[in-house]
Design a protein around this motif. Structure first.
Motif, short mmCIF file in Angstrom:
data_model
loop_
_atom_site.label_atom_id
_atom_site.label_comp_id
_atom_site.label_asym_id
_atom_site.label_seq_id
_atom_site.Cartn_x
_atom_site.Cartn_y
_atom_site.Cartn_z
N ALA A 3 -25.77 -58.40 7.03
CA ALA A 3 -25.49 -59.73 7.58
C ALA A 3 -25.28 -60.81 6.52
CB ALA A 3 -26.62 -60.12 8.53
N GLY A 4 -24.61 -60.49 5.44
CA GLY A 4 -24.29 -61.49 4.45
C GLY A 4 -25.20 -61.54 3.24
N PHE A 5 -26.37 -60.94 3.33
CA PHE A 5 -27.28 -60.90 2.19
C PHE A 5 -27.46 -59.45 1.78
CE2 PHE A 5 -28.61 -64.80 4.44
CZ PHE A 5 -28.39 -65.71 3.41
N PRO A 6 -27.08 -59.11 0.55
CA PRO A 6 -27.18 -57.71 0.11
C PRO A 6 -28.61 -57.20 0.09
CG PRO A 6 -25.86 -59.00 -1.43
CD PRO A 6 -26.49 -59.96 -0.46
N VAL A 7 -28.78 -55.97 0.56
CA VAL A 7 -30.07 -55.28 0.53
C VAL A 7 -29.87 -54.03 -0.31
CG1 VAL A 7 -31.85 -54.09 1.88
CG2 VAL A 7 -30.72 -56.13 2.81
N ALA A 8 -30.66 -53.88 -1.35
CA ALA A 8 -30.56 -52.71 -2.24
C ALA A 8 -31.89 -51.98 -2.23
CB ALA A 8 -30.19 -53.15 -3.65
N VAL A 9 -31.83 -50.66 -2.00
CA VAL A 9 -33.03 -49.84 -1.95
C VAL A 9 -33.16 -49.09 -3.29
CG1 VAL A 9 -34.22 -47.98 -0.75
CG2 VAL A 9 -32.74 -49.55 0.53
N PHE A 10 -34.27 -49.33 -3.95
CA PHE A 10 -34.57 -48.66 -5.21
C PHE A 10 -35.83 -47.82 -5.03
CE2 PHE A 10 -32.49 -52.69 -6.29
CZ PHE A 10 -31.38 -52.20 -6.99
N GLU A 11 -36.15 -47.02 -6.02
CA GLU A 11 -37.32 -46.16 -5.93
C GLU A 11 -38.61 -46.96 -5.75
OE1 GLU A 11 -39.51 -42.89 -8.72
OE2 GLU A 11 -37.33 -42.87 -8.67
N ASP A 12 -38.71 -48.09 -6.46
CA ASP A 12 -39.97 -48.84 -6.44
C ASP A 12 -39.93 -50.16 -5.67
OD1 ASP A 12 -38.28 -49.96 -8.29
OD2 ASP A 12 -39.84 -50.33 -9.78
N THR A 13 -38.76 -50.62 -5.26
CA THR A 13 -38.64 -51.87 -4.49
C THR A 13 -37.43 -51.80 -3.56
OG1 THR A 13 -37.22 -52.97 -6.10
CG2 THR A 13 -39.59 -53.36 -6.31
N VAL A 14 -37.41 -52.73 -2.61
CA VAL A 14 -36.23 -52.99 -1.80
C VAL A 14 -35.90 -54.45 -2.05
CG1 VAL A 14 -35.22 -52.98 0.51
CG2 VAL A 14 -37.02 -51.34 -0.06
N THR A 15 -34.70 -54.72 -2.52
CA THR A 15 -34.34 -56.07 -2.93
C THR A 15 -33.36 -56.72 -1.96
OG1 THR A 15 -34.65 -55.48 -5.25
CG2 THR A 15 -33.35 -57.45 -4.81
N VAL A 16 -33.67 -57.96 -1.59
CA VAL A 16 -32.76 -58.79 -0.81
C VAL A 16 -32.29 -59.89 -1.74
CG1 VAL A 16 -32.51 -60.36 1.16
CG2 VAL A 16 -33.97 -58.33 1.36
N ARG A 17 -30.98 -60.03 -1.90
CA ARG A 17 -30.43 -61.06 -2.77
C ARG A 17 -29.95 -62.23 -1.91
NH1 ARG A 17 -31.06 -58.84 -7.38
NH2 ARG A 17 -30.49 -56.70 -7.84
N ALA A 18 -30.81 -63.22 -1.79
CA ALA A 18 -30.46 -64.42 -1.03
C ALA A 18 -29.55 -65.30 -1.88
CB ALA A 18 -31.73 -65.17 -0.64
N HIS A 19 -28.76 -66.13 -1.22
CA HIS A 19 -27.86 -67.01 -1.98
C HIS A 19 -27.46 -68.20 -1.12
CE1 HIS A 19 -24.51 -65.41 0.42
NE2 HIS A 19 -25.07 -64.22 0.23
N GLY A 20 -27.06 -69.26 -1.79
CA GLY A 20 -26.60 -70.46 -1.09
C GLY A 20 -27.73 -71.22 -0.44
N GLU A 21 -27.43 -71.79 0.71
CA GLU A 21 -28.41 -72.58 1.45
C GLU A 21 -29.03 -71.72 2.55
OE1 GLU A 21 -26.63 -76.19 2.83
OE2 GLU A 21 -26.27 -76.91 0.80
N LEU A 22 -30.36 -71.70 2.59
CA LEU A 22 -31.08 -71.00 3.65
C LEU A 22 -31.51 -72.05 4.66
CD1 LEU A 22 -33.22 -68.59 1.46
CD2 LEU A 22 -30.97 -68.19 2.48
#
Length: 105
Positions: A3-22
């Protein structure tokens, strides 16, 4: 990407890269991204929300974070925030929600 914010699954974390205005316009997309991240997270694989590209966050964005924090708590999963600018850090302080999250520089 969720939904517009990348989600990356790694071995030790799951990262959401927020950007712009929330804000009211983007909060629902952030909720979806955080929900997607939580599907891959666990007590040993926390969710890391990267705020380094966020320029503003209001109560709607904060609500998305708190909703995710409540969902994560039921599974013993941590939500870590990184790259907070002064405005977002201050929002968390003023609302008393800063202690709900692990904050990384």
């Amino acid at each position: 990407m969720a939904a517009g914010f990348p989600v990356a699954v790694f071995e030790d974390t799951v990262t959401v890269r927020a950007h712009g205005e929330l804000d009211l316009v983007t909060a629902e997309a952030l909720k979806h991204a955080l929900a997607e991240a939580l599907r891959h997270a666990s007590p040993t694989r926390p969710v890391l929300v990267d705020f380094s590209q966020v320029t503003f966050c209001d109560s709607a964005g904060l609500n998305a974070l708190i909703t995710a924090r409540i969902a994560a708590e039921t599974d013993g999963t941590r939500i870590c925030l990184t790259g907070l600018n002064h405005q977002v850090h201050r929002l968390l302080e003023v609302t008393g929600t800063l202690p709900l999250f692990t904050v990384n520089p």
